[in-house]
Design an enzyme around this catalytic site. Structure first.
Site, short mmCIF file in Angstrom:
data_model
loop_
_atom_site.label_atom_id
_atom_site.label_comp_id
_atom_site.label_asym_id
_atom_site.label_seq_id
_atom_site.Cartn_x
_atom_site.Cartn_y
_atom_site.Cartn_z
N SER A 1 0.81 -1.22 0.00
CA SER A 1 0.00 0.00 0.00
C SER A 1 0.84 1.27 0.00
O SER A 1 0.50 2.25 -0.68
CB SER A 1 -0.94 0.00 1.21
N HIS B 1 0.85 4.56 4.54
CA HIS B 1 0.15 5.20 3.43
C HIS B 1 0.58 6.65 3.25
O HIS B 1 0.87 7.09 2.14
CB HIS B 1 -1.36 5.13 3.66
#
Length: 373
Positions: A124, A178
């Site tokens: 991610s 992230h």
């Protein structure tokens, strides 16, 4: 700009995207074969990110963590996102720059995750990095975009906003990874120049470095599981154990422990030395001493295993059950005594490893004194 040509997204070859997807799928299969992709111990054994281990010198986890996934749904979501963003990145920046972006932003995301002590894994951070780079690049050069390019920019902005909200709204998501990846992608994407169909020497060089980083990280992961000698010259003892195992200097003998002990493995091997005597007597002294410890139950009669006389045991402790064995081997120099054990429900899994470490126990030759002149 080539990024505005939608036909490019469905045609041609995308070697970096395809290669990364294949690598991630292969590692996920390995996770499942090793015991399950949601098992903390399996994830850590295969290179998941965990700050205490990274700070202990296992830097490769910053990279290998981006290639692992926790559960099939996690794999599908990130695989789909990589399929979309990777192809768009290869069309926009080229294959070499795309590989460099994936590795750089993935490491940036993993690095920011070190601010929080938890296990993390997944692509991610790198995917947010690719998205951030595309958003920044399209914004910087928005005056050159065709209507299709402008539509892509709007979609990227909407999707970025949605994913950032999702990151903070859903519990358990590694938001630091992230944000770290996205911020790194924004910074790099803002300074990238439009691709004219051929990447320069610098892009090729950074891609080579990125590829070497992946290879070196996987090699370091394998090295951490390779057996190496752990010696204690002060005690005159040595064993061969995986590179990730650590010696416990607070013990009287040579004691080596699995560095992942807090994640369901209390695996250890302890080596000591007794004066010369009968193997059976040395074995009894190691296990019983002044009396059988409370909660310990011995197995069948001792048996010969190669050069060693071995006795199994089960020890019921307040924190759980410990299973293992003690073994001894005697010669003119004395009796070498080894105690090995692991958490009861994982003993079967760890027995081959414990057996191999215990069999390697040995005395070191006496240190040579100063040579006469």
């Amino acid at each position: 700009m080539r990024a505005t040509d939608p036909q490019r997204l469905g045609l041609g070859r995308f070697p970096v995207t395809s290669g990364l997807l294949a690598l991630i799928a292969a590692l996920f299969l390995l996770e499942e074969l090793r015991g399950g992709s949601t098992e903390s111990l399996v994830l850590l054994q295969l290179g998941a990110n965990y700050p205490p281990l990274v700070f202990d010198g296992q830097w490769f986890r910053l990279v290998t963590a981006t290639l692992l996934h926790i559960g099939f749904v996690h794999l599908l979501m990130n695989g789909w996102a990589l399929f979309q963003l990777g192809r768009l990145s290869e069309v926009t920046f080229g294959k070499f720059t795309t590989l460099s972006l994936f590795v750089f932003t993935g490491v940036a995301g993993s690095a920011l995750t070190l601010l929080s002590t938890k296990i993390s894994a997944g692509a991610s951070g790198a995917l947010f990095g690719l998205e951030g780079a595309l958003v920044a690049f399209f914004l910087r050069h928005r005056e050159r975009l065709t209507p299709i390019g402008k539509q892509l920019l709007k979609q990227l902005l909407v999707w970025s906003a949605f994913m950032l909200v999702y990151t903070f709204a859903v519990p358990g998501i590694d938001w630091l990874g992230h944000i770290g990846g996205f911020a790194a992608g924004l910074a790099v994407g803002w300074v990238l120049r439009p691709w004219q169909g051929r990447e320069g020497a610098f892009a090729r060089l950074t891609a080579v470095v990125a590829g070497l980083v992946i290879v070196a990280s996987l090699a370091a992961l394998l090295a951490s599981q390779r057996f190496t000698a752990i010696e204690s010259p002060e005690r005159g003892l040595a064993v061969d154990a995986p590179g990730s195992w650590r010696s416990d200097e607070g013990e009287e003998g040579l004691v080596v422990r699995d560095s992942l002990a807090q994640f369901g493995s209390a695996a250890f091997v302890s080596v000591g030395s007794e004066p010369a005597g009968a193997p059976a007597a040395a074995l009894e002294l190691a296990l019983v001493g002044d009396g059988l410890p409370e909660g310990m139950e011995l197995g069948p009669e001792p048996r010969q295993v190669g050069d060693w006389l071995r006795q199994t045991f089960v020890w019921k402790l307040p924190g759980g059950e410990l299973a293992g064995f003690a073994q001894t081997r005697c010669d003119a120099g004395g009796c070498l005594v080894v105690l090995a054990g692991a958490q009861g429900d994982r003993y079967g899994e760890y027995f081959p490893l414990l057996d191999r470490i215990a069999a390697s126990a040995r005395r070191l030759p006496p240190a040579a004194g100063p040579a006469p002149r």
